[in-house]
Design an enzyme around this catalytic site. Structure first.
Site, mmCIF file in Angstrom:
data_model
loop_
_atom_site.group_PDB
_atom_site.id
_atom_site.type_symbol
_atom_site.label_atom_id
_atom_site.label_comp_id
_atom_site.label_asym_id
_atom_site.label_seq_id
_atom_site.Cartn_x
_atom_site.Cartn_y
_atom_site.Cartn_z
ATOM 1 N N ASP A 244 0.883 -1.174 0.000
ATOM 2 C CA ASP A 244 0.000 0.000 0.000
ATOM 3 C C ASP A 244 0.917 1.219 0.000
ATOM 4 O OD1 ASP A 244 -2.071 -1.753 0.265
ATOM 5 O OD2 ASP A 244 -2.592 -1.212 2.319
ATOM 6 N N ASP A 408 -13.382 -4.171 -0.804
ATOM 7 C CA ASP A 408 -13.071 -3.798 0.587
ATOM 8 C C ASP A 408 -14.317 -3.990 1.447
ATOM 9 O OD1 ASP A 408 -10.432 -2.839 -0.072
ATOM 10 O OD2 ASP A 408 -11.373 -1.069 -0.942
#
Ligand code: 1PR
Length: 560
Positions: A244, A408
């Site tokens: 990330d 998500d």
């Protein structure tokens, strides 16, 4: 004069260029038909779609010159779509191929497996009639090569004997056998991607390119051999390392890692700067480390890009470019892939954003928030596609396999499943009465989609999202879990099973890995194709080799 590469326009060819540079080969690009006369060796790579490849060749006036080049007897190496264009036609669309190998390209059946065929598989060589002529195309029978495709030349000597004499190696996927490389005369072609196949692939490319030109020609037809499917294919389970990436408070791009998506340091005795963005290293250096340690794929997620125009985000593109120059396994880039408008008012369609990532060296793009909005629109339109979503547009230009949808989800607990009257009854997961986690004990839950990195929940379930994006053309689904992210408690197996039984495309399990045993659990207890981790790899708590050893010990097939 010399080595030329052919790009039909949307072929995602940067990976090959990077591989050749790393091997020290100089090359030029075919710009127009006249360049075919200058080429003494031609490589045609392409992840993509047969229709857009043939369309691109015609539009640029390169279709017939390419055919003439190949018929002239000069060395040709086709990769993936560069192999498929050699055939007569493809089930992918009405366009005709070059017609050099006399049989059609067909779609894999998906009744016994996920399609696309995505990942590392073996290529079983067919003994050559003249071994000396094959010296430059020797496959390592023990090696794994990277495949990513939904269509193939099925191996069927009875139906297509002349075409099957081109078969140089055969691969099994599910119960189907297909030609994984083709060889005859001056032509060599692979369905797999040598440029994305680590050391084994680079060696194959290098050997072929270093052979004197005479060795590339006049390979005789291979013998026709009978082959029958083995009880199981050898496609490996993939281990993905994910980074990330976001700017820290000083403006540097760093690899960060959240706990349930919160990437800021919490106050505590060992923390100098509570509230600072957690910094776990530099993305390019970490990517190189994971490649060296044997990661099967890498993923870079630009986790703040939903706030910005990604085409303005040159530092991120520079990171992708630098990473792609040093790693030779597939690279997925996500974050901010959506239609947007630049600050000066210029509209930027998502496909343009994706194209910038592909040109920088990405092999796949991952779409998060925009996929949720697209499925909401699809549902409102009664599940009639209109071709306008980012998923549809990128899949049609670059092929389904180039589009990953990153989900998500968050669990929504229901106190009493018996009285639940919401729309997701059929999707409720019921916790065991003796579950170790007290939130699960005797309760039920469904999985709700979120956007903007988990900040906003939407009235859409993961099943609706997964099935919707598959319908729109996504080629793979990456299943994160806000509940498990960064917790080290193991993958959410209920979530992974739910998605796996809802779709046919490959699924990557993500979030929660804390030990090598968690990878064993996810592969032994679900049919998922790949598993991803971030924190444990960044903090060097568990290594990729350790994960693979544990999988091997438990009889799960992985690439060494
Ligand atoms: O919505 O298209 O711009 O895409 C944004 C992308 O960025 C999505 O893929 C979304 O998952 C990701 N993202 C956004 N915010 C965060 C965050 O952490 N604040 N990353 C974020 C979260 C989770 C994984 C993580 C796994 C494994 N993504 O990236 O790597 O959970 O972690 P673990 O092994 O340490 O448990 P768009």
């Amino acid at each position: 004069m010399g080595l030329f590469l052919l790009d039909y326009g949307a072929g995602n060819v940067q990976s090959l260029a990077n591989s050749l540079k790393s091997l020290g080969h100089e090359f030029e690009w075919i710009k127009d038909a006249a360049d075919f006369h200058k080429a003494t060796t031609l490589v045609f790579p392409g992840v993509g779609a047969f229709e857009s490849a043939i369309g691109g060749l015609h539009a640029r006036g390169l279709f017939e010159p390419l055919r003439q080049y190949i018929l002239s007897g000069k060395p040709y190496f086709g990769i993936c779509i560069g192999m498929q264009v050699l055939f007569q036609s493809s089930a992918e669309g009405p366009s005709k191929g070059l017609g050099i190998i006399p049989c059609p390209i067909e779609r894999f059946t998906d009744d016994d497996k996920a399609v696309p065929h995505m990942g590392w598989n073996v290529a079983d060589p067919i003994a050559s009639a003249s071994p000396a002529a094959d010296a430059s195309e020797e496959l390592d029978a023990a090696a794994y090569y990277y495949f990513v495709h939904s269509y193939c030349a099925k191996y069927n000597p009875e139906a297509h004997p002349a075409a099957m004499r081109w078969a140089h190696s055969i691969t099994q996927y599910g119960h189907e056998l297909f030609m994984s490389s083709a060889r005859q005369g001056n032509v060599f072609a692979t369905q797999f991607h040598p440029e994305k196949s680590g050391k084994a692939g680079l060696k194959l490319l290098d050997d072929w390119l270093r052979q004197p030109e005479s060795a590339h020609t006049h390979a005789p037809p291979a013998p026709l051999v009978a082959r029958f499917p083995a009880p199981a294919h050898r496609l490996t389970k993939r281990i993905v390392a994910c980074m990330d990436v976001r700017a820290n408070d000083q403006g540097d791009l760093v690899v960060t890692k959240g706990d349930q998506y919160d990437v800021r340091e919490k106050a505590g005795p060992a923390v100098a700067a509570a509230g600072a963005v957690r910094n776990l290293g530099k993305p390019v250096a970490l990517a190189a480390r994971y490649f060296a340690e044997g990661a099967d794929e890498l993923c870079l997620l630009n986790i703040t890009s939903f706030r910005h125009s990604p085409l303005q985000d040159q530092p991120m593109l520079a990171v992708v470019r630098a990473a792609a120059e040093t790693i030779f396994v597939p690279l997925t880039i996500g974050g901010g892939i959506k239609d947007s408008v630049d600050p000066d008012g210029t509209p930027r369609p998502a496909v343009e954003v994706a194209a910038a990532y592909f040109r920088a060296g990405a092999d796949k793009v991952s779409i998060g928030s925009d996929a949720v909005f697209a499925v909401e629109r699809l549902r409102a339109a009664g599940y009639v596609r209109d071709g306008t979503s980012a998923v549809e547009q990128i899949a049609s230009a670059y092929g389904n396999q180039a589009v990953v949808v990153s989900i998500d989800p968050r669990r929504v607990y229901v106190d009493d499943a018996a009285t639940y009257t919401g729309p997701y009854t059929a999707e409720l997961v019921h916790g065991a009465p003796d579950a170790a986690d007290e939130r699960e004990r005797g309760r039920a839950w469904w999985y709700q989609c979120t956007v903007s990195g988990g900040r906003e929940a939407r009235e859409l379930s993961v099943v609706e999202l997964a099935q919707g994006v598959e319908m729109l053309g996504a080629g793979e689904i990456l299943v994160n879990s806000i509940d498990r992210d960064g917790t080290g408690r193991g993958f959410d197996l209920d979530l992974v099973r739910l998605i796996k039984r809802s779709v046919k495309v490959p699924v990557v399990a993500s979030s929660g890995a804390g030990t090598a045993a968690h990878f064993v659990d996810v592969f032994a207890q679900t049919d998922v194709e790949a598993a991803l981790a971030a924190g444990i790899f960044h903090r060097e708590e568990v290594g990729i080799e350790e994960v693979k050893s544990a999988l091997k010990e438990n009889g799960i097939n992985v690439r060494a």
